[in-house]
Enzyme design. Structure first.
Site, short mmCIF file in Angstrom:
data_model
loop_
_atom_site.label_atom_id
_atom_site.label_comp_id
_atom_site.label_asym_id
_atom_site.label_seq_id
_atom_site.Cartn_x
_atom_site.Cartn_y
_atom_site.Cartn_z
NE ARG A 1 -4.14 -2.03 1.72
CZ ARG A 1 -4.73 -2.71 2.58
NH1 ARG A 1 -4.81 -2.55 3.97
NH2 ARG A 1 -5.84 -3.58 2.28
CB ILE B 1 -5.31 22.32 -16.75
CG1 ILE B 1 -5.51 22.93 -15.19
CG2 ILE B 1 -3.98 23.38 -17.43
CD1 ILE B 1 -4.59 22.81 -14.24
CD GLU C 1 -1.20 -3.99 -3.88
OE1 GLU C 1 -0.80 -3.80 -2.52
OE2 GLU C 1 -0.47 -4.46 -4.70
#
Lengths: 384, 249
Positions: free
Chosen positions: A244, A338, A364
């Site tokens: 993680r 943008i 995960e």
């Protein structure tokens, strides 16, 4: 052992340069061909990128968590497909063996994984068990000096390329939960192991997932990870923290890349007679993105340092994964905004990243699972 | 054959160089430094010679401040065997470096000295030539191909308008051009192992060289900013401008 500052800087510099000179120029090709060119895979392997987290005695680099996330920041600055190929060897594909494997299993597989000679893949998810992983149904029945595996695994990352699968299967069908689950090291090509068609995904083309199907697949008993039944799920949970944090660092890298791209575009693109970067509404998007990416970077570095110091960082790793993956989603969305119309056009690449990063909030452990982990740990700590 | 490779630490080729406000030089504070790209090519060639069994040992040498050691480490990570730092805090100019290198050559007794044809910082393109003169060795500059046969080298040189192939007797000084090879990325495991390779440090005094500068920099300035282009309305106008304004036809 932690590296001295000069060596680490040189290592990061080399990765940065490799990403910039070799990977970034090939992003579009990888997406187009839905494959990473073999020569690039070879170069990634020669550089040592498959063995970041494998201990040095097994030919890896044995980086600390702090060092690994710094490398992952750099790897994040290009298409996630590249990182995905080496992600499993550094994460869930090797760490189970590192943590709980027998000495024979370590010697047999870790050097090959570190050198990138084989790709490791982690088979946990099933058609009916995703977030509720401990309810998995794949079975492993003991038969003499073998186990016989039956069941289907779904969305298995790098399965089409894998030489070795770490497979979670139920050895004790009387135990419904986590305690009945064991982990097996199954080599590709074992009779009874079959791969499904590669999944057609939203993004991250070049990285592959597919079903892995076991039909009376006979696996020698010494391929039981760690040689002990009922430990598999615990092993899986133990490798999650590291994974993680690694993913969180990749999210930071991608966000920083997108901010750079969006900024360059905003400075170059002119409307109403001036660069759009001069407009405050554009500036707000840039500033928010920069701030959030910086927050995520700081979180990842802090959690990694704590883990290296021996703290349990399950909560912090989930905080990082939750924040960084959601953050890169917002940053990618603003980067498209943008870019305006150009952001929707494939030639600019930014829409590809927008699709690529969507996965970070899902695998995960989804964002919702991270929330549950964080809150449950908070409640548990409070009542202790 | 023992090969000595001379390398230089310079501002990274990807950094936008800024001239100091007083015009005395360029800003090097907090600027990323790397090995000069031509030196990298020289190191790569030496390492390839070693891998091919032509070179027996590859020694890298750098003259400069203590932090040149980082550049030596890069070369060691690429595959050089050991390093020598000739430490000097003084500003080193080509002639001083050539003299220092001569001292190192006399100590190390290599058969071949490889170096970059020039450094990307001040583009002198002198040090290799000066070294060969000081040693009275053969020289081959701007090499794009080097082959060894007993006691001599066949070197292809990049010259204006083509290639020139020459034979030089060993010992020799050869300087590398851009197309000699494509340097490898030092692998991450080798970067870690390079830490264990030895680096000797010596000073200019140890080599009996006075490195004081002979040249003084009068002024450093940025190149003029590029002027914007202009659109022409017709071929006739273009021809007129090329003739009378640009004066190229």
């Amino acid at each position: 052992m932690a590296l001295d500052e000069d060596t680490l800087e040189q290592l990061l510099d080399t990765v940065r340069r490799f990403v910039r000179e070799r990977l970034v120029p090939n992003e579009e090709r990888v997406a187009e061909e839905d494959a990473i060119p073999a020569e690039l895979v070879q170069e990634m392997a020669e550089l040592g990128l498959f063995g970041l987290s494998v201990p040095q005695e097994y030919e890896g680099l044995g980086l600390t968590m702090s060092e690994e996330v710094k490398v992952a920041f750099e790897l994040g600055r290009t298409s996630p497909a590249f990182r995905s190929l080496l992600g499993t060897n550094n994460g869930i594909g090797s760490q189970g063996i590192v943590l709980d494997g027998t000495e024979e299993q370590k010697h047999k597989y870790l050097p090959k994984l570190a050198r990138g000679e084989i790709i490791g893949s982690f088979a946990l998810t099933e058609p009916d068990s995703g977030s509720d992983a401990s309810s998995l149904r794949t079975t492993a029945r003991r038969d003499g000096d073998h186990y016989v595996l039956n069941g289907t695994k779904r969305f298995i990352t790098n399965a089409p390329e894998a030489g070795l699968f770490t497979v979670m299967a139920r050895t004790d069908t009387a135990q419904k939960g986590a305690r009945g689950i064991s982990a097996f090291l199954v080599e590709a090509g074992t009779p009874g192991l079959r791969l499904g068609k590669p999944d057609r995904k939203m993004g991250q083309r070049g990285a592959h997932t597919c079903d892995v199907i076991f039909e009376d697949c006979r696996v020698p008993a010494e391929q039981l990870l760690g040689g002990i039944e009922g430990q598999g799920f615990k092993t899986a949970m133990k490798v999650l923290d590291r994974g993680r944090l690694h993913i969180s660092a990749v999210c930071v890298g991608v966000a920083e890349r997108l901010i750079e791209d969006a900024l360059s575009y905003a400075i170059e693109r002119k409307q109403f007679g001036q660069p759009i970067a001069e407009f405050q509404l554009i500036q707000a998007m840039l500033a928010d993105s920069r701030t959030e990416a910086y927050a995520a970077r700081s979180m990842v570095l802090d959690a990694a340092r704590r883990r290296d110091a021996g703290e349990t960082v399950t909560t912090e790793a989930s905080c990082c994964k939750l924040f960084a993956s959601e953050m890169v989603g917002r940053v990618a969305d603003r980067a498209v905004q943008i870019h305006g119309g150009a952001g929707y056009i494939a030639d600019y690449g930014v829409e590809r990243f927008y699709r690529d990063v969507r996965l970070f909030r899902l695998y995960e452990g989804t964002s919702q699972i991270q929330q549950l982990v964080i809150a449950r740990n908070m409640i548990r700590e409070h009542s202790q | 054959m023992k090969v000595l490779v001379a390398i230089k630490r310079v501002i990274d080729a990807y950094v936008k160089v800024r001239v100091k406000s007083d015009g005395s030089g360029v800003e090097t504070q907090n600027v990323k430094m790397s090995m000069n790209p031509f030196c990298e090519i020289a190191v790569e060639e030496a390492v390839r010679m070693k891998e091919a069994g032509i070179a027996s040992e590859v020694v890298v040498v750098s003259c400069g401040q203590q932090n040149s050691q980082e550049t030596i480490r890069t070369a060691l990570a690429m595959g050089a065997d050991r390093g020598i730092l000739v430490q000097s805090d003084a500003e080193l100019q080509p002639l001083a470096i050539a003299k220092l290198l001569k001292g190192v050559v006399e100590k190390e007794q290599p058969e071949l000295v490889l170096m970059g044809k020039q450094a990307v910082d001040n583009d002198f393109n002198q040090t290799g030539q000066m070294l060969s003169a000081l040693l009275d060795w053969s020289q081959a500059t701007f090499a794009s191909k080097i082959e060894k046969s007993d006691g001599k080298l066949t070197v292809t040189r990049e010259i204006d308008g083509g290639l020139e192939t020459i034979e030089v007797a060993l010992p020799a000084v050869v300087t590398a051009d851009l197309r000699l090879n494509e340097p490898r990325y030092a692998s991450l495991p080798n970067i870690m192992k390079a830490k264990k390779k030895p680096i000797d440090t010596m000073s200019a005094e140890d080599l009996g060289v006075d490195p004081s500068p002979r040249l003084s920099v009068v002024k450093v300035s940025e190149p003029p900013a590029r002027q914007g282009g202009a659109k022409v309305g017709s071929v006739a106008e273009l021809v007129e401008k090329l003739k009378n304004e640009a004066k190229v036809i």
